[in-house]
Scaffold this active site. Structure first.
Site, short mmCIF file in Angstrom:
data_model
loop_
_atom_site.label_atom_id
_atom_site.label_comp_id
_atom_site.label_asym_id
_atom_site.label_seq_id
_atom_site.Cartn_x
_atom_site.Cartn_y
_atom_site.Cartn_z
N GLY A 50 -2.26 -4.43 -4.16
CA GLY A 50 -3.49 -4.87 -3.50
C GLY A 50 -4.58 -3.82 -3.58
O GLY A 50 -5.68 -4.03 -3.08
N CYS A 51 -4.28 -2.69 -4.19
CA CYS A 51 -5.28 -1.63 -4.39
C CYS A 51 -5.69 -1.63 -5.86
O CYS A 51 -4.85 -1.77 -6.73
CB CYS A 51 -4.69 -0.26 -4.06
SG CYS A 51 -4.20 -0.05 -2.36
#
Length: 138
Positions: A50-51
Site C-alpha cells: 500500500g506504499c
C-alpha cells in the site's frame, strides 16, 4: 491521552520550526535516527503493501507493549516513519488502536505536506502495525 516521551520530544522539536523547509530538514534528521533493519528483516513478509515506496516493518512485544522498527528507501518517508514510531512505540495494542494518524501529523505541523499517496502509505503502515499487534485468537 498520555504521549510517549519520544512523541513529546517530536512535538517540541517540530514546534521550534517556523516553516516547511526547517520541518523538512528536521524530518530528514529524524529519518537518520531509524535503527537499520538487517537484510534478512527486509523480506517480503515484513514489507508493507500500500506504499508507493518500499517500506519494511518489524514488531516486537515486551511486557505487553509494542516496539516497532521500520525502514524505507525514500528519505522523506524515513523521516515520516521515524515520527510515526515516536508516537506508537511503547504503546499497548489497545492504545495503538486509538492513534489518529491525521491528528498526529497535524500536531507536528506536517499534515499539509503529506501528499495523498504518502498519507495512504502511512495509513497502510499504521494498519499493518494494528494487524501485527492484534491478539491471535485460538
Amino acid at each position: 491521552m498520555n504521549l510517549p516521551a519520544s512523541a513529546r520530544e517530536a512535538l517540541d522539536a517540530f514546534a521550534q520550526c517556523p516553516g516547511w523547509e526547517q520541518r523538512a530538514r528536521l524530518l530528514m534528521q529524524w529519518g537518520e535516527r531509524l535503527a537499520p533493519l538487517t537484510d534478512t528483516e527486509r523480506n517480503k513478509d515484513n514489507r508493507v503493501h500500500g506504499c508507493e515506496s518500499q517500506v519494511w516493518l518489524v514488531a516486537e512485544q515486551c511486557d505487553c507493549l509494542w516496539q516497532f522498527r521500520a525502514a524505507s528507501d525514500a528519505r522523506l518517508l524515513r523521516g515520516l516513519l521515524a515520527v510515526l514510531l515516536a508516537r506508537v512505540n511503547g504503546l499497548s495494542s489497545a492504545q495503538l488502536a486509538e492513534v489518529e494518524l491525521a491528528d498526529w501529523f497535524a500536531q507536528l505541523g506536517l499534515s499539509r505536506q503529506l501528499s495523498p499517496s504518502r498519507s495512504n502509505g502511512l495509513h497502510a503502515v499504521l494498519q499493518r502495525m494494528r494487524e501485527l499487534t492484534r491478539p491471535i485468537s485460538t
